[in-house]
Design an enzyme around this catalytic site. Sequence first.
Site, PDB file in Angstrom:
ATOM      1  N   GLU A 135       0.981  -1.362   0.053  1.00 53.80           N
ATOM      2  CA  GLU A 135      -0.137  -0.120  -0.111  1.00 53.80           C
ATOM      3  C   GLU A 135       0.718   1.494  -0.097  1.00 53.80           C
ATOM      4  O   GLU A 135       0.488   2.315   0.726  1.00 53.80           O
ATOM      5  CB  GLU A 135      -1.079  -0.025   1.134  1.00 53.80           C
ATOM      6  CG  GLU A 135      -1.746  -1.257   1.094  1.00 53.80           C
ATOM      7  CD  GLU A 135      -2.948  -1.227   2.335  1.00 53.80           C
ATOM      8  OE1 GLU A 135      -2.835  -0.618   3.130  1.00 53.80           O
ATOM      9  OE2 GLU A 135      -3.796  -2.190   2.493  1.00 53.80           O
ATOM     10  N   GLU A 165      -5.937 -10.774  -1.223  1.00 49.09           N
ATOM     11  CA  GLU A 165      -6.789 -10.604  -0.076  1.00 49.09           C
ATOM     12  C   GLU A 165      -8.049 -10.623  -0.381  1.00 49.09           C
ATOM     13  O   GLU A 165      -8.867  -9.754   0.078  1.00 49.09           O
ATOM     14  CB  GLU A 165      -6.270  -9.328   0.428  1.00 49.09           C
ATOM     15  CG  GLU A 165      -4.960  -9.319   0.815  1.00 49.09           C
ATOM     16  CD  GLU A 165      -4.416  -8.024   1.583  1.00 49.09           C
ATOM     17  OE1 GLU A 165      -5.423  -7.333   2.302  1.00 49.09           O
ATOM     18  OE2 GLU A 165      -3.372  -7.643   1.569  1.00 49.09           O
TER      19      GLU A 165
HETATM   20  C1  XIL Z   1      -5.819  -6.426   8.374  1.00 46.49           C
HETATM   21  C2  XIL Z   1      -6.069  -7.656   9.350  1.00 46.49           C
HETATM   22  O1  XIL Z   1      -7.223  -8.488   8.486  1.00 46.49           O
HETATM   23  C3  XIL Z   1      -6.610  -7.198  10.655  1.00 46.49           C
HETATM   24  O2  XIL Z   1      -6.937  -8.234  11.624  1.00 46.49           O
HETATM   25  C4  XIL Z   1      -5.726  -6.316  11.428  1.00 46.49           C
HETATM   26  O3  XIL Z   1      -6.286  -5.652  12.379  1.00 46.49           O
HETATM   27  C5  XIL Z   1      -5.433  -5.118  10.248  1.00 46.49           C
HETATM   28  O4  XIL Z   1      -5.139  -5.447   9.004  1.00 46.49           O
HETATM   29  N1  XIL Z   1      -4.739  -4.581   3.871  1.00 46.49           N
HETATM   30  C6  XIL Z   1      -3.883  -5.497   4.116  1.00 46.49           C
HETATM   31  C7  XIL Z   1      -3.933  -6.555   5.416  1.00 46.49           C
HETATM   32  O5  XIL Z   1      -2.662  -5.622   3.306  1.00 46.49           O
HETATM   33  O6  XIL Z   1      -2.784  -6.589   5.978  1.00 46.49           O
HETATM   34  C8  XIL Z   1      -5.001  -5.882   6.288  1.00 46.49           C
HETATM   35  O7  XIL Z   1      -5.222  -7.017   7.185  1.00 46.49           O
HETATM   36  C9  XIL Z   1      -6.227  -5.818   5.549  1.00 46.49           C
HETATM   37  C10 XIL Z   1      -6.114  -4.644   4.414  1.00 46.49           C
END
Ligand code: XIL
Length: 397
Positions: A190, A306
């Site tokens: 990101e 994701e």
């Molecule tokens: C999220 C997790 O799912 C949560 O449990 C944590 O509190 C915060 O991070 N994009 C990403 C992930 O790259 O690392 C994030 O994961 C969700 C958004």
Amino acid sequence: MPQHQFTRRRALWLGLAALTGLGTSTVARTITTAQTALRNSPAASLDKLARQTQVTGEQSLRQRAKAKGLIYGAAARRANLFTDPALAKAYQAECGILVPEWELKWSSGDARLRPTLQTFDFSRSDWMLRFAQSHDMQMRGHVLVWHLGLPDWFEEQVNRQNAEQVLVRHIQTVAGHYAGKLHSWDVVNEAIEPNNRRADGLRITSWLQLLGPDYLDLAFRAAAAADPQAKLTYNDYGLEYDRPDHDARRRAVLKLLEQLKAQGTPIHAFGLQAHLEGHETRFNPNKLRRFLADVASLGLEIYITELDVIDNRLPRHPTNRDRLIAQAYEDFLTVALDEPAVKLIVTWGLSDRYTWLSDFHPRSDRAAVRPLLLDANLNRKLAWHAVARAIDQAPSR
Ligand code: XIL
């Protein structure tokens, strides 16, 4: 499938969903659209469409993906796999790869990979690797460099003088600890934010402020030195829809990837997070197809990293909501898997029993969210069948 069929099909679902209580103007507009869609499309009843989303055979997603030269897997938390044997069994059955949701971040959930500036705690991440290896699953690392998930001591103890050493030591130690054992790493996550108005599109983060734009190249080079076998990935979100914000993000991501490749940064893959929005109808298959082809033309593999469907603006009724969610999965994956460079599909969780969306994108009606492929009782949902169909119909790699 041409875009108009996507629009029609989603309009149909949204129209039917509208009957379950969206706003009046939305209802009117959507029903009209749905009626138009029904008039113009084969009189597919809901049941028939529902039947169409079932797949034949009991093969798991892991088996279906492997048959196509793909890998399917999911993110998981050690805390859940460790305490929930039924869930662990579902991961073993359905997943060919495991992604620690918390355990390989600097600090996240119950995991503290970095307890202090000087120390590392691999206990939870090692447990995840043992779980994966004991069930013949691969594992991918997430994430070496991110502006979130940083420990409390970071801000006080990392500064311009020591930032490079802190970053390189983290990567050398963590990627070195798992060298040769991981499928891939999300090296940087990101890093793009067009709203920060930089010419290079980069997000203004601690890492950028401490090290400048070269922090990305520095991170990838450190990761390549620490683990020459892992596929090194840049990972990002907000790229899936035909919207001005997503257009800007796609342009910025492409610009970054082109820059990294041009300067010889050791990057092997692009990670498309694909946190889909169930209510979003501005999905343009040609735009997504073009973006993926442009990324692939740089010689990069593409990982869907994701995948889930945010359902907080969908109707409450589970049947209608599940159909819209399944449709979102199928519309997206049907296009994405047409791109041969797409090699991996990871959903951000496997069962509605545990999803980050419960906390991060909750429903205003407080109903449980239903974003994933198995329901809270670990039963396969329409979404599971939609993903299975998309994999079954994908060209082999
Ligand atoms: C999220 C997790 O799912 C949560 O449990 C944590 O509190 C915060 O991070 N994009 C990403 C992930 O790259 O690392 C994030 O994961 C969700 C958004």
